[in-house]
Motif scaffolding. Structure first.
Motif, mmCIF file in Angstrom:
data_model
loop_
_atom_site.group_PDB
_atom_site.id
_atom_site.type_symbol
_atom_site.label_atom_id
_atom_site.label_comp_id
_atom_site.label_asym_id
_atom_site.label_seq_id
_atom_site.Cartn_x
_atom_site.Cartn_y
_atom_site.Cartn_z
ATOM 1 N N LEU A 57 1.071 -0.417 -8.385
ATOM 2 C CA LEU A 57 0.147 -1.414 -8.940
ATOM 3 C C LEU A 57 -1.278 -0.960 -8.663
ATOM 4 N N THR A 58 -2.195 -1.401 -9.508
ATOM 5 C CA THR A 58 -3.585 -0.961 -9.374
ATOM 6 C C THR A 58 -4.467 -2.077 -8.806
ATOM 7 N N PRO A 59 -5.136 -1.818 -7.686
ATOM 8 C CA PRO A 59 -6.117 -2.813 -7.237
ATOM 9 C C PRO A 59 -7.196 -2.991 -8.312
ATOM 10 N N VAL A 60 -7.413 -4.243 -8.681
ATOM 11 C CA VAL A 60 -8.353 -4.544 -9.768
ATOM 12 C C VAL A 60 -9.757 -4.720 -9.206
ATOM 13 N N MET A 61 -9.828 -5.430 -8.088
ATOM 14 C CA MET A 61 -11.093 -5.599 -7.377
ATOM 15 C C MET A 61 -10.782 -5.705 -5.898
ATOM 16 N N ILE A 114 -7.799 -7.251 -1.444
ATOM 17 C CA ILE A 114 -7.690 -6.619 -2.760
ATOM 18 C C ILE A 114 -7.074 -7.633 -3.729
ATOM 19 N N VAL A 115 -7.291 -7.432 -5.016
ATOM 20 C CA VAL A 115 -6.633 -8.248 -6.042
ATOM 21 C C VAL A 115 -5.692 -7.355 -6.841
ATOM 22 N N LEU A 116 -4.453 -7.820 -6.963
ATOM 23 C CA LEU A 116 -3.483 -7.162 -7.845
ATOM 24 C C LEU A 116 -3.105 -8.153 -8.932
ATOM 25 N N PHE A 132 -4.231 3.789 -7.016
ATOM 26 C CA PHE A 132 -3.219 2.734 -7.065
ATOM 27 C C PHE A 132 -2.565 2.574 -5.697
ATOM 28 N N VAL A 133 -1.718 1.572 -5.576
ATOM 29 C CA VAL A 133 -0.934 1.364 -4.350
ATOM 30 C C VAL A 133 0.538 1.247 -4.750
ATOM 31 N N ILE A 134 1.414 1.443 -3.776
ATOM 32 C CA ILE A 134 2.838 1.172 -4.009
ATOM 33 C C ILE A 134 3.217 -0.026 -3.153
#
Ligand code: FES
Length: 288
Positions: A47-51, A59-61, A33-35
């Motif tokens: 939040l988690t990068p989805v792709m 990245i997509v959040l 994940f990222v902050i």
């Protein structure tokens, strides 16, 4: 600043952000994940990068509107704007093994975190079934999931504007546990994985335990720094204190102290309830 390349609302309270973040795109792996700190003096949210695309550096959040910061992100940030800071990737990547037949469950926006992991497990040679249970207007990633895994099951629940927030959520929990029980009754799975509200994770775990199937759960305690410094995300696993940000976020569901975790995350429930009830007031056309 991290430039927003694309922004669109993809479902009720779910906003898609494609963001230029090359240092994250280069290193991120499923499960991490990222902050994000979107605004000056704003809070930091995990939040988690989805792709992502390593070469193009994006990245997509998918941001679920659950409080003030996420509401501001959905309302105030647009294409071409910048996000102040994105730290990461953080946390441990999901284990890539041949587990066999996997049931990966996402409740509500939890499916966003399930997606990269389930896809990678399928590519690694596992037979992955995903189950997404959510309110009808909040469905996301249906097409992407259908392409990524062996089977994607979507269960939607209508929002009843005459019921309050806890009663509506109980309907989702009921559908979720019923569907999990049906699946486990009919089929053999080697591993169950789940992302979603902590209370729902515990309810699902109680079902899974009856069948004796190994279960991993991505935990969502309160996070602040995401680097093991603040202690906000501590959870008790196997009788030991662990930090979800650096030791997780995924843990053996059989070892998690669920009661303690539910108590700690309950701090935010009133805020989420207020946001949801505001939405209900809107769909009722102002009638309370
Ligand atoms: Fe601070 Fe994990 S978020 S220790």
């Amino acid at each position: 600043m991290y430039k927003i390349l694309e922004k669109r609302e993809i479902a009720m309270r779910n906003t898609w952000f494609k963001i230029h973040a090359p240092h994250v795109a280069r290193k991120v792996q499923p499960g991490q994940f990222v902050i994000v700190r979107a605004f000056k003096n704003g809070e930091r949210i995990p939040l988690t990068p989805v792709m992502w695309d390593k070469e193009e550096g994006w990245i997509v959040l998918i941001v679920f509107t659950r409080g003030k910061t996420t509401a501001r992100m959905a309302a105030e940030l647009g294409e071409g704007d910048g996000i102040l800071n994105i730290a990461g990737p953080l946390g441990n990547p999901a284990e890539m093994e041949r587990f066999g037949k996997i049931l990966a469950i996402g409740a509500y926006t939890g499916i966003v975190e399930v997606y990269p992991i389930a896809r990678a497990w399928q590519e690694f040679g596992n037979d992955v079934t995903t189950l997404h249970v959510t309110f009808e207007p909040m469905v996301v990633l249906k097409d992407e999931m259908e392409k990524a895994v062996g089977r994607h099951i979507l269960e939607t629940v209508q929002i009843d504007p005459n019921l309050d927030f806890p009663a509506n959520m109980k309907n989702v929990t009921r559908r979720l546990t019923e569907r999990v029980r049906e699946l486990l009754e009919k089929e053999h799975f080697d591993l169950v994985f789940m992302v979603g509200p902590t209370g729902d994770q515990k309810e699902v775990f109680e079902v899974v335990r009856e069948y004796g199937i190994p279960m991993e759960a991505d935990l969502h305690p309160i996070m602040v720094d995401g680097t093991g410094m603040c202690g906000a995300c501590r959870v008790t696993v196997g009788g030991e204190v662990r930090f979800a940000c650096i030791d997780g976020p995924s843990f053996d569901a059989y070892k998690v102290d669920w009661e303690e975790l539910i108590h700690r995350v309950g701090f935010y429930v009133p805020k989420e309830r207020m946001a949801f009830e505001e939405y209900l007031r809107q769909v009722r056309g102002g009638v309370q």
